[in-house]
Scaffold this active site. Structure first.
Site, mmCIF file in Angstrom:
data_model
loop_
_atom_site.group_PDB
_atom_site.id
_atom_site.type_symbol
_atom_site.label_atom_id
_atom_site.label_comp_id
_atom_site.label_asym_id
_atom_site.label_seq_id
_atom_site.Cartn_x
_atom_site.Cartn_y
_atom_site.Cartn_z
ATOM 1 N N HIS A 194 61.095 58.389 -8.466
ATOM 2 C CA HIS A 194 60.765 59.437 -9.424
ATOM 3 C C HIS A 194 62.013 60.277 -9.711
ATOM 4 O O HIS A 194 62.765 60.608 -8.797
ATOM 5 C CB HIS A 194 59.659 60.327 -8.854
ATOM 6 C CG HIS A 194 59.066 61.274 -9.847
ATOM 7 N ND1 HIS A 194 57.803 61.116 -10.348
ATOM 8 C CD2 HIS A 194 59.558 62.395 -10.433
ATOM 9 C CE1 HIS A 194 57.540 62.097 -11.193
ATOM 10 N NE2 HIS A 194 58.595 62.891 -11.260
ATOM 11 N N ASN A 230 70.750 61.671 -6.292
ATOM 12 C CA ASN A 230 70.994 60.262 -5.997
ATOM 13 C C ASN A 230 70.095 59.458 -6.920
ATOM 14 O O ASN A 230 68.885 59.694 -6.970
ATOM 15 C CB ASN A 230 70.654 59.918 -4.549
ATOM 16 C CG ASN A 230 71.499 60.689 -3.559
ATOM 17 O OD1 ASN A 230 72.657 60.998 -3.819
ATOM 18 N ND2 ASN A 230 70.917 61.009 -2.407
ATOM 19 N N HIS A 241 57.072 59.837 -14.347
ATOM 20 C CA HIS A 241 57.571 58.986 -13.260
ATOM 21 C C HIS A 241 58.639 58.007 -13.732
ATOM 22 O O HIS A 241 59.611 57.739 -13.009
ATOM 23 C CB HIS A 241 56.406 58.214 -12.643
ATOM 24 C CG HIS A 241 56.800 57.329 -11.492
ATOM 25 N ND1 HIS A 241 56.939 57.804 -10.197
ATOM 26 C CD2 HIS A 241 57.100 56.002 -11.437
ATOM 27 C CE1 HIS A 241 57.304 56.804 -9.405
ATOM 28 N NE2 HIS A 241 57.418 55.703 -10.131
ATOM 29 N N HIS A 265 64.451 62.862 -9.624
ATOM 30 C CA HIS A 265 64.541 64.084 -8.824
ATOM 31 C C HIS A 265 65.932 64.207 -8.219
ATOM 32 O O HIS A 265 66.693 63.246 -8.148
ATOM 33 C CB HIS A 265 63.491 64.071 -7.716
ATOM 34 C CG HIS A 265 63.820 63.161 -6.562
ATOM 35 N ND1 HIS A 265 63.748 61.785 -6.655
ATOM 36 C CD2 HIS A 265 64.257 63.417 -5.300
ATOM 37 C CE1 HIS A 265 64.094 61.242 -5.494
ATOM 38 N NE2 HIS A 265 64.430 62.212 -4.664
#
Length: 359
Positions: A183, A172, A132, A185
Site C-alpha cells: 500500500h 520505501n 491500495h 505509504h
C-alpha cells in the site's frame, strides 16, 4: 488542512489529515490487540562508533498480505484495519512494530565493550492515500501538499519529544527494496541519536565552510545548475539532478533553491512547487525501464539540537535497479568496505531520465 487526532485500540496515536474541513473521522478502533512491544535496545559498536538498534519484536510484523487483508486500507464492515475510518486522505499512526518507542523495558549491559541503552524514540507510518493500487507518482498536487503538511506537522511534534535527536521522513517502494506492505505509504523515524549518514554530511559541510566560507549544499546545487548536464527537472523553487558522484544506478537529488534547516521552514510557495516536480521525477523513474521503479526516497533535515546552521534540507531518491531485469546488489566492496562502485555513468542516467515522456 484539517487534522484529527484519535487513538487505536492499543493506545497508539492516529492522525488524519484532510483536505476538507467537514470530513468525519469519528470511527473508533474496536479490535482486540495485544500489548504494545517494549522499545528496542541500542547497542554501541566501538569499532564504528555507531549505535545499532536490536528490535527482535519486528520479526513478527505483517509481511506482504493479500490486498483484501491490507492493514493500511480503510476499515470496512467485518474487516477492521489500522485505520478505523471507512475513507481517508492522509493518515499517520504509530507503528505497531516500531524500531524505537517510549514504551521502555529492561536493558541489561552485555559487555564486549558495548554500551546498552533503551531505544527511546518513535516510529510512525504515513499513508499517502486510501487507494491500495495507487502510488506517490499518481497523487494530485493538492494531495502532495497535504502529505507535505503531515511531514511538517509530525517533524515539529516529534522533534519536541524527550530524547529525540533527529527526525527522518522516508518512503520505501517496491518488493525489490524490501517492503513488507505494498500500500502506498512512507515512514517517519524519530531517532535517539544523530544518524551516521547525517554526521558524515554535516562533517563535510563544516570542513567546507572552514575552507571556503560557503554552504556545501548550496554550492553543490549552484554547481549542478551551472553544469546543467545532470539536471533532470527544475522549476522556480526546486532543482532535481543526478549527483556527479552518484552511488546508485539511478539516483536523483531534489534541492530547494533556498536553504532551510527543516521542512517546517519552507515557505508556502516552495511547498506548493515541490509536488509537481517530485511526481514528474517519479514518473520519469517508472518510465526509464518500463516497469515500476523500486526506490528509497529520503528527506535529509537538520538534527534537533546540532548542525542546524550547516544543514540544507533536501530529498535524496535512489534505486537499486540498473536495467529492466537487473538489480544492483550491495556485495563485497559496498557492504564490507562501504566503497561504492556504480555501473552506470551519472550523465547517462540524467540524459535517459530527461528523455522519458511523462505526459
Amino acid at each position: 488542512m484539517r487534522r484529527t487526532a484519535t487513538h487505536l485500540a492499543d493506545g497508539r496515536e492516529l492522525f488524519y489529515y484532510d483536505l476538507r474541513d467537514d470530513a468525519d473521522r469519528g470511527a473508533t478502533d474496536e479490535r482486540d490487540l495485544p500489548p504494545r512491544p517494549t522499545a528496542s535496545e541500542l547497542r554501541y559498536d566501538p569499532l564504528t562508533e555507531e549505535w545499532v538498534a536490536i528490535a527482535g519484536h519486528r520479526q513478527g510484523r505483517t509481511f506482504l498480505p493479500p490486498a483484501d487483508e491490507c492493514p493500511l486500507c480503510p476499515s470496512a464492515p467485518g474487516r477492521p484495519t489500522e485505520i478505523p475510518s471507512p475513507t481517508y486522505d492522509v493518515a499517520v499512526f504509530e507503528n505497531r512494530f516500531p524500531s524505537f518507542s517510549a514504551n521502555l523495558g529492561a536493558y541489561p549491559q552485555v559487555g564486549g565493550l558495548s554500551e546498552v541503552r533503551p531505544g527511546v524514540g518513535r516510529c510512525e507510518v504515513v499513508c499517502f492515500t486510501s487507494e491500495h493500487d495507487s502510488s506517490f507518482s499518481m497523487l494530485s498536487p493538492e494531495r502532495v501538499e497535504l502529505v507535505m503538511a503531515a511531514w511538517i506537522d509530525r517533524t515539529v511534534e516529534l522533534s519536541a519529544l524527550p530524547g529525540v535527536e533527529q527526525v527522518f521522513c522516508f518512503e520505501n517502494r517496491g518488493p525489490e527494496i524490501g517492503i513488507t506492505l505494498p500500500h502506498p505509504h512512507g515512514q517517519i523515524y524519530a531517532y535517539p541519536y544523530v544518524t551516521p549518514r547525517t554526521r558524515t554530511l554535516l562533517g563535510a559541510a563544516r570542513r567546507h565552510r572552514e575552507r571556503t566560507g560557503g554552504n556545501l549544499f548550496a554550492d553543490v546545487l549552484a554547481a549542478e545548475r551551472e553544469a546543467a548536464e545532470r539536471v533532470v527537472a527544475a522549476n522556480e523553487h526546486w532543482t532535481a539532478f543526478v549527483p556527479a558522484a552518484a552511488r546508485w544506478p539511478v539516483e536523483v537529488h531534489l534541492y530547494p533553491h533556498r536553504g532551510v534547516a527543516g521542512l517546517d521552514e519552507l515557505e508556502p510557495a516552495e511547498r506548493t512547487a515541490f509536488g509537481p516536480i517530485y511526481t514528474e521525477v517519479l514518473r520519469r523513474l517508472d518510465g526509464l525501464f518500463g516497469v515500476p521503479m523500486p526506490y528509497v526516497s529520503a528527506w535529509h533535515q537538520a538534527p534537533v539540537r546540532e548542525g542546524r546552521d550547516l544543514a540544507y534540507t533536501h530529498l535524496e531518491l535512489f534505486s537499486i535497479r540498473r536495467a529492466p531485469d537487473k538489480l544492483k546488489y550491495l556485495a563485497g566492496s559496498e557492504s564490507a568496505m562501504g566503497a561504492f562502485v556504480n555501473d552506470v555513468l551519472p550523465e547517462e542516467t540524467a540524459r535517459r531520465l530527461r528523455a522519458v515522456v511523462t505526459d
